[in-house]
Design a protein around this motif. Structure first.
Motif, PDB file in Angstrom:
ATOM      1  N   LEU A   1      -7.170  -4.782  -2.782  1.00  0.00           N
ATOM      2  CA  LEU A   1      -5.918  -4.686  -1.511  1.00  0.00           C
ATOM      3  C   LEU A   1      -6.844  -4.359   0.616  1.00  0.00           C
ATOM      4  CD1 LEU A   1      -2.440  -3.932  -2.302  1.00  0.00           C
ATOM      5  CD2 LEU A   1      -3.237  -5.777  -1.470  1.00  0.00           C
ATOM      6  N   ARG A   2      -7.525  -3.228   0.262  1.00  0.00           N
ATOM      7  CA  ARG A   2      -8.474  -2.482   1.171  1.00  0.00           C
ATOM      8  C   ARG A   2      -9.718  -3.645   2.530  1.00  0.00           C
ATOM      9  NH1 ARG A   2      -9.384   1.575  -2.799  1.00  0.00           N
ATOM     10  NH2 ARG A   2      -7.556   2.790  -1.877  1.00  0.00           N
ATOM     11  N   TRP A   3      -9.571  -4.785   0.457  1.00  0.00           N
ATOM     12  CA  TRP A   3     -10.813  -6.475   1.785  1.00  0.00           C
ATOM     13  C   TRP A   3      -9.859  -6.659   2.804  1.00  0.00           C
ATOM     14  CZ3 TRP A   3     -15.518  -5.042   1.124  1.00  0.00           C
ATOM     15  CH2 TRP A   3     -16.454  -4.390  -0.184  1.00  0.00           C
ATOM     16  N   PHE A   4      -8.750  -6.902   2.214  1.00  0.00           N
ATOM     17  CA  PHE A   4      -8.247  -7.147   3.625  1.00  0.00           C
ATOM     18  C   PHE A   4      -7.452  -6.769   4.503  1.00  0.00           C
ATOM     19  CE2 PHE A   4      -7.430  -9.182  -0.690  1.00  0.00           C
ATOM     20  CZ  PHE A   4      -7.022 -10.811  -0.674  1.00  0.00           C
ATOM     21  N   GLU A   5      -7.983  -7.429   5.768  1.00  0.00           N
ATOM     22  CA  GLU A   5      -7.077  -6.974   7.249  1.00  0.00           C
ATOM     23  C   GLU A   5      -5.212  -7.006   6.724  1.00  0.00           C
ATOM     24  OE1 GLU A   5      -8.803  -5.240   9.830  1.00  0.00           O
ATOM     25  OE2 GLU A   5     -10.147  -5.141   8.263  1.00  0.00           O
ATOM     26  N   ILE A   6      -4.467  -6.829   7.770  1.00  0.00           N
ATOM     27  CA  ILE A   6      -3.753  -6.897   7.805  1.00  0.00           C
ATOM     28  C   ILE A   6      -3.002  -7.709   8.746  1.00  0.00           C
ATOM     29  CG2 ILE A   6      -1.075  -5.517   8.736  1.00  0.00           C
ATOM     30  CD1 ILE A   6      -2.350  -3.117   6.926  1.00  0.00           C
ATOM     31  N   CYS A   7      -2.307  -8.384   8.497  1.00  0.00           N
ATOM     32  CA  CYS A   7      -1.488  -9.878   9.362  1.00  0.00           C
ATOM     33  C   CYS A   7       0.166  -9.687   9.028  1.00  0.00           C
ATOM     34  CB  CYS A   7      -1.474 -11.223   8.459  1.00  0.00           C
ATOM     35  SG  CYS A   7      -0.794 -12.606   8.954  1.00  0.00           S
ATOM     36  N   GLY A   8       0.502  -8.868  10.389  1.00  0.00           N
ATOM     37  CA  GLY A   8       2.381  -8.560  10.296  1.00  0.00           C
ATOM     38  C   GLY A   8       3.334  -9.832   9.956  1.00  0.00           C
ATOM     39  N   SER A   9       4.002  -9.175   8.649  1.00  0.00           N
ATOM     40  CA  SER A   9       4.805 -10.665   8.591  1.00  0.00           C
ATOM     41  C   SER A   9       5.893 -11.174   9.233  1.00  0.00           C
ATOM     42  CB  SER A   9       6.104  -9.627   7.381  1.00  0.00           C
ATOM     43  OG  SER A   9       6.449  -8.812   7.982  1.00  0.00           O
ATOM     44  N   GLU A  10       5.910 -11.138  10.355  1.00  0.00           N
ATOM     45  CA  GLU A  10       6.662 -11.177  11.923  1.00  0.00           C
ATOM     46  C   GLU A  10       5.644 -13.095  12.049  1.00  0.00           C
ATOM     47  OE1 GLU A  10       3.058 -10.153  14.416  1.00  0.00           O
ATOM     48  OE2 GLU A  10       4.683  -9.398  12.066  1.00  0.00           O
TER      49      GLU A  10
ATOM     50  N   GLU B   1       0.686  -1.383   0.075  1.00  0.00           N
ATOM     51  CA  GLU B   1      -0.042   0.292  -0.350  1.00  0.00           C
ATOM     52  C   GLU B   1       1.442   1.754   0.136  1.00  0.00           C
ATOM     53  OE1 GLU B   1      -5.011  -0.774   2.017  1.00  0.00           O
ATOM     54  OE2 GLU B   1      -3.179  -0.340   2.855  1.00  0.00           O
ATOM     55  N   PRO B   2       1.523   1.323   0.769  1.00  0.00           N
ATOM     56  CA  PRO B   2       2.985   2.521   1.290  1.00  0.00           C
ATOM     57  C   PRO B   2       3.488   2.886  -0.247  1.00  0.00           C
ATOM     58  CG  PRO B   2       2.897   0.976   3.172  1.00  0.00           C
ATOM     59  CD  PRO B   2       2.530   0.605   2.486  1.00  0.00           C
ATOM     60  N   LEU B   3       3.617   1.814  -1.635  1.00  0.00           N
ATOM     61  CA  LEU B   3       3.988   1.773  -2.614  1.00  0.00           C
ATOM     62  C   LEU B   3       3.519   2.296  -3.709  1.00  0.00           C
ATOM     63  CD1 LEU B   3       6.798  -1.768  -2.230  1.00  0.00           C
ATOM     64  CD2 LEU B   3       7.398   0.984  -1.874  1.00  0.00           C
ATOM     65  N   LEU B   4       2.369   1.693  -3.206  1.00  0.00           N
ATOM     66  CA  LEU B   4       1.567   2.256  -4.421  1.00  0.00           C
ATOM     67  C   LEU B   4       0.861   3.662  -3.853  1.00  0.00           C
ATOM     68  CD1 LEU B   4      -1.066  -1.181  -4.235  1.00  0.00           C
ATOM     69  CD2 LEU B   4       0.742  -0.335  -6.384  1.00  0.00           C
ATOM     70  N   LEU B   5       0.593   4.272  -3.103  1.00  0.00           N
ATOM     71  CA  LEU B   5       0.374   5.636  -2.369  1.00  0.00           C
ATOM     72  C   LEU B   5       1.101   6.317  -2.969  1.00  0.00           C
ATOM     73  CD1 LEU B   5      -1.400   5.127   0.773  1.00  0.00           C
ATOM     74  CD2 LEU B   5      -3.044   5.321  -0.911  1.00  0.00           C
ATOM     75  N   GLN B   6       2.841   6.099  -3.728  1.00  0.00           N
ATOM     76  CA  GLN B   6       3.530   6.889  -3.871  1.00  0.00           C
ATOM     77  C   GLN B   6       3.403   7.348  -5.604  1.00  0.00           C
ATOM     78  OE1 GLN B   6       7.794   5.196  -3.076  1.00  0.00           O
ATOM     79  NE2 GLN B   6       6.807   4.592  -0.907  1.00  0.00           N
ATOM     80  N   VAL B   7       2.566   7.057  -6.298  1.00  0.00           N
ATOM     81  CA  VAL B   7       1.918   7.137  -7.370  1.00  0.00           C
ATOM     82  C   VAL B   7       1.044   8.240  -7.581  1.00  0.00           C
ATOM     83  CG1 VAL B   7       1.340   6.017  -9.310  1.00  0.00           C
ATOM     84  CG2 VAL B   7       2.799   4.658  -8.897  1.00  0.00           C
ATOM     85  N   LYS B   8       1.532   8.713  -8.397  1.00  0.00           N
ATOM     86  CA  LYS B   8       1.062  10.282  -8.342  1.00  0.00           C
ATOM     87  C   LYS B   8      -0.460   9.943  -9.794  1.00  0.00           C
ATOM     88  CE  LYS B   8       4.851  13.364  -7.905  1.00  0.00           C
ATOM     89  NZ  LYS B   8       5.573  14.529  -8.358  1.00  0.00           N
ATOM     90  N   PRO B   9      -1.418  11.158  -9.216  1.00  0.00           N
ATOM     91  CA  PRO B   9      -2.163  10.667 -10.138  1.00  0.00           C
ATOM     92  C   PRO B   9      -2.397  11.012 -11.923  1.00  0.00           C
ATOM     93  CG  PRO B   9      -2.996  12.108  -7.574  1.00  0.00           C
ATOM     94  CD  PRO B   9      -1.686  11.349  -8.214  1.00  0.00           C
ATOM     95  N   SER B  10      -1.183  12.569 -11.358  1.00  0.00           N
ATOM     96  CA  SER B  10      -1.052  12.340 -12.955  1.00  0.00           C
ATOM     97  C   SER B  10      -0.214  10.804 -13.600  1.00  0.00           C
ATOM     98  CB  SER B  10      -0.271  13.436 -12.891  1.00  0.00           C
ATOM     99  OG  SER B  10       1.405  13.581 -11.998  1.00  0.00           O
ATOM    100  N   SER B  11       0.023   9.743 -12.966  1.00  0.00           N
ATOM    101  CA  SER B  11       0.691   8.995 -13.849  1.00  0.00           C
ATOM    102  C   SER B  11      -0.459   8.013 -14.466  1.00  0.00           C
ATOM    103  CB  SER B  11       1.280   7.606 -12.903  1.00  0.00           C
ATOM    104  OG  SER B  11       2.054   6.860 -13.108  1.00  0.00           O
ATOM    105  N   PRO B  12       0.148   7.589 -15.794  1.00  0.00           N
ATOM    106  CA  PRO B  12      -0.377   7.128 -16.457  1.00  0.00           C
ATOM    107  C   PRO B  12      -0.470   5.490 -15.973  1.00  0.00           C
ATOM    108  CG  PRO B  12       1.429   6.514 -17.467  1.00  0.00           C
ATOM    109  CD  PRO B  12       1.675   8.006 -16.838  1.00  0.00           C
ATOM    110  N   ARG B  13      -0.244   5.411 -14.886  1.00  0.00           N
ATOM    111  CA  ARG B  13      -0.185   3.804 -13.844  1.00  0.00           C
ATOM    112  C   ARG B  13      -1.676   4.041 -12.901  1.00  0.00           C
ATOM    113  NH1 ARG B  13       1.729   0.226 -17.739  1.00  0.00           N
ATOM    114  NH2 ARG B  13       2.764   1.139 -18.995  1.00  0.00           N
ATOM    115  N   TYR B  14      -2.107   5.277 -12.313  1.00  0.00           N
ATOM    116  CA  TYR B  14      -2.674   5.401 -11.863  1.00  0.00           C
ATOM    117  C   TYR B  14      -3.817   4.426 -11.563  1.00  0.00           C
ATOM    118  CZ  TYR B  14      -4.707   8.116  -7.658  1.00  0.00           C
ATOM    119  OH  TYR B  14      -5.207   8.504  -6.485  1.00  0.00           O
ATOM    120  N   VAL B  15      -4.808   4.454 -12.445  1.00  0.00           N
ATOM    121  CA  VAL B  15      -5.951   3.445 -12.928  1.00  0.00           C
ATOM    122  C   VAL B  15      -5.501   1.827 -12.106  1.00  0.00           C
ATOM    123  CG1 VAL B  15      -7.382   2.323 -14.149  1.00  0.00           C
ATOM    124  CG2 VAL B  15      -6.324   4.896 -15.166  1.00  0.00           C
ATOM    125  N   GLU B  16      -3.532   1.700 -12.648  1.00  0.00           N
ATOM    126  CA  GLU B  16      -4.060   0.078 -12.031  1.00  0.00           C
ATOM    127  C   GLU B  16      -3.899   0.262 -10.304  1.00  0.00           C
ATOM    128  OE1 GLU B  16      -2.907  -3.919 -12.840  1.00  0.00           O
ATOM    129  OE2 GLU B  16      -4.242  -2.842 -13.737  1.00  0.00           O
TER     130      GLU B  16
END
Length: 520
Positions: free
Chosen positions: A489-498, A466-481
């Motif tokens: 991903l919003r449908w999933f609850e977070i499970c820690g990687s530990e 999520e943080p990586l995807l949120l760095q993509v700007k709305p002006s990017s041609p990849r923003y729709v994806e």
């Protein structure tokens, strides 16, 4: 061919979207990835609507996709549909297409939507919505059918002209066109190993008591996720041990070929398999295909004039076979080492293998018969590895296997290569084209398939992606994806990687793998 949707000022919109001011509009067709997604989703709604009308006691599970273009579906609440039932359903679907009924979207209070799904016994949707942060939900309406779908629809049924139904025990297939042939249906092919893999994964989900995203989320809420992780990883280890045992049973096998699409976990799989082979008394020897690249100036080029490193002709197949057969005969071989800076092969180490050695080769061409044309089949064991996700949002909304691999790759590229999510997405179409050309046509050549998907992985990847995807700007041609992946991903609850074991295939993407520097 009509267009299916449009980009309005870079935002994906349905054709019913109203424009009140000047805007840049780019039409999307069936040949576009977003266009074909909308088409398939709308076609699923048409199928579900007709089944509700003709067989009110039945309910449909849209299970997984098939390579020739289609969803494998199962029916619940009654016996499987017969050929005659499917013919009746298809006929009614075509009639509704001809009549061009509207597909309307409405916003309803969340409580109303939950009551609707509970009343129909769709507890997977109801449980998922119980923790939804918004107080409303968008439902789609077709004739007298109302339902939720994760994504947009076509404006009316008249757009849905290309489909058919096939009996496919124990269910059936809703066939649709592929992007490359948007107005034609491809010939139906049987994929026995792929089908078996999906059925095996379905059994795993039932064993774990997780048959949808809501089930996974409930396991996280209740604290049972640790058990889910441990059992999922144990099933992986069990399967890898079985594969090693099968190789051991074939005494003539001296070569193991491993292939699979991007982000399928091939590297970690090959290392875990090597460990299991060592436990069987077999000495694995990894032979790197990348060291057999031809010199840079001899590399073939694609239609755009760029070097095509994925083509089989980018490898010195003749030299590879010469060395491979010499190694299998127990002769000394001066291996090459490819210098990626200079673009030329150099001398590598000298190697001689013993009678207990098995050569392991991992690469995109591993299942292509042309790679090892000079090696007898009885000396080869072929393995296809992919992440074949079957954990769906609910019975009607799939989690595409490709999305799981893409999210894996976004996280891995950021972790180990310093790429942004936008850079990974920029390369993804090219990666997918290579897979379709060089990997998928040969997947059924495998002696066995290994499903690297883990039921819990998107719950872990969410926190990192999520943080990586949120760095993509709305002006990017990849923003729709980006928006599409974030919505998933919003449908999933977070499970820690530990909770992830340090030898897990998932560690190849999130970091912390004990096998990263391991060489057998």
């Amino acid at each position: 061919m009509p267009f299916i949707a449009a980009l309005v000022n870079g935002e994906l919109r349905e054709l019913t979207y109203k424009i009140w001011t000047d805007a840049g509009v780019e039409p999307l067709f069936l040949s576009d990835s977003d266009g074909i997604r909308i088409y398939r989703r709308s076609l699923s709604f048409l199928l579900i609507t007709v089944v509700r009308e003709l067989f009110p006691e039945a309910f449909i599970f849209v299970d997984h996709s098939l390579p020739f273009g289609g969803f494998f579906c199962e029916v619940g609440g009654r016996k499987p549909f017969s050929e005659e039932d499917l013919a009746e359903i298809e006929s009614r679907m075509h009639q509704i297409v001809d009549d061009d009924f509207p597909i309307r979207r409405e916003r309803v209070p969340l409580d109303e939507a939950i009551d609707l799904f509970c009343g129909r016994g769709e507890t997977d949707k109801a449980k998922l919505l119980n923790r939804r942060e918004k107080d409303d939900l968008k439902l789609y309406n077709l004739r007298d059918s109302r339902d939720y779908f994760h994504g947009y629809m076509v404006p009316s049924t008249g757009y849905l002209r290309y489909f058919t139904l096939h009996k496919w025990s124990p269910g059936f297939v809703l066939q649709y066109p592929r992007r490359t042939d948007p107005t034609d249906l491809l010939p139906v092919r049987v994929y026995p190993q792929l089908t078996a893999i999906f059925r095996e994964y379905g059994k795993r989900l039932r064993l774990l008591g997780v048959d949808s995203v809501s089930g996974l989320n409930e396991a996280i809420y209740s604290g049972r996720i640790r058990e889910i992780v441990l059992v999922s990883e144990a099933l992986h280890e069990q399967r890898i041990a079985q594969i090693a045992d099968q190789i051991n049973q074939h005494e003539s096998v001296r070569l193991v070929l491993i292939a699979g699409p991007s982000a399928s976990g091939k590297t970690t799989f090959s290392k875990r398999l090597s460990i299991q082979l060592l436990a069987q008394g077999i000495q694995p020897f990894p032979l790197a295909l990348d060291d057999y690249f031809v010199d840079r100036e001899k590399t073939p080029r694609d239609a755009s004039g760029n070097f095509n490193f994925e083509a089989l002709e980018a490898l010195d197949v003749s030299l590879f076979n010469e060395h491979l057969q010499a190694l299998m005969r127990g002769e000394k071989v001066q291996l090459p080492r490819f210098n990626f800076r200079t673009g030329r092969r150099e001398e590598g180490e000298e190697v001689q293998l013993g009678p207990d050695h098995v050569v392991i080769v991992e690469g995109i061409h591993g299942l292509n018969p042309r790679l090892v044309a000079g090696v007898p089949d009885e000396r080869i064991y072929r393995i296809y590895v992919s992440a074949l996700t079957q954990l769906n949002i609910d019975r009607h909304n799939r989690v595409p296997t490709t999305d799981t691999r893409l999210i894996r790759r976004i996280v891995r590229d950021a972790t180990y290569r310093g790429y942004t999510a936008e850079e990974t997405l920029d390369h993804w179409d090219m990666v997918r084209r290579g897979e379709k050309k060089y990997i998928f046509p040969y997947q059924e050549h495998a002696d066995i398939m290994f499903n690297s998907a883990l039921v819990y992985e998107l719950a872990v990847l969410k926190e990192l992606a999520e943080p990586l995807l949120l760095q993509v700007k709305p002006s990017s041609p990849r923003y729709v994806e980006v928006k599409r992946l974030l919505a998933l991903l919003r449908w999933f609850e977070i499970c820690g990687s530990e909770l992830i074991p340090d030898n897990s295939i998932l560690r190849e993407f999130v970091g912390g793998s004990i096998l990263r520097d391991y060489t057998p």
